[in-house]
Design a protein around this motif. Sequence first.
Motif, short mmCIF file in Angstrom:
data_model
loop_
_atom_site.label_atom_id
_atom_site.label_comp_id
_atom_site.label_asym_id
_atom_site.label_seq_id
_atom_site.Cartn_x
_atom_site.Cartn_y
_atom_site.Cartn_z
N THR A 66 0.83 -1.20 0.00
CA THR A 66 0.00 0.00 0.00
C THR A 66 0.87 1.25 0.00
O THR A 66 0.60 2.21 -0.74
N PHE A 67 1.94 1.23 0.80
CA PHE A 67 2.85 2.37 0.83
C PHE A 67 3.56 2.55 -0.51
O PHE A 67 3.68 3.66 -1.02
N VAL A 68 4.03 1.46 -1.09
CA VAL A 68 4.72 1.54 -2.39
C VAL A 68 3.78 2.10 -3.46
O VAL A 68 4.16 2.97 -4.25
N LEU A 69 2.54 1.61 -3.49
CA LEU A 69 1.59 2.13 -4.46
C LEU A 69 1.28 3.60 -4.22
O LEU A 69 1.10 4.37 -5.17
N ALA A 70 1.19 4.02 -2.97
CA ALA A 70 0.94 5.42 -2.65
C ALA A 70 2.10 6.30 -3.12
O ALA A 70 1.88 7.40 -3.62
N MET A 75 0.85 9.95 -3.93
CA MET A 75 -0.05 10.29 -2.83
C MET A 75 0.75 10.47 -1.54
O MET A 75 0.25 11.05 -0.58
N GLU A 76 1.96 9.93 -1.50
CA GLU A 76 2.88 10.08 -0.37
C GLU A 76 4.19 10.62 -0.90
O GLU A 76 4.60 10.33 -2.03
N LYS A 77 4.85 11.43 -0.10
CA LYS A 77 6.16 11.95 -0.47
C LYS A 77 7.21 11.34 0.43
O LYS A 77 7.02 11.24 1.65
N VAL A 78 8.31 10.92 -0.15
CA VAL A 78 9.40 10.33 0.61
C VAL A 78 10.60 11.26 0.51
O VAL A 78 11.08 11.56 -0.57
#
Length: 84
Positions: A66-70, A75-78
């Motif tokens: 889910t995190f990888v897809l986000a 949808m998520e910034k790293v």
Amino acid sequence: MILLRFGYADMNIITKVSLYQGMSHYVLVVYRHAFATLSMERPVTDQTFYYVGLRFTSPTFSCAMTFVLAVLCRMEKVDLKKVR
């Protein structure tokens, strides 16, 4: 969204009337799933695949994917430069 809510309200009314008149709740569940399969093939199929995937994967893998897809969908910034 409003139409969806009206659909849920209609379903609840029909369910309540059916159970009040003596229909078995097991039969009602079968009818409901049969109607859902006929009217909304895609959501029922998606739900089936969801449960199959849930059976064969771990919660850790599910959260990681889910995190990888986000991240891939932005949808998520790293930010690797920040410690937290």
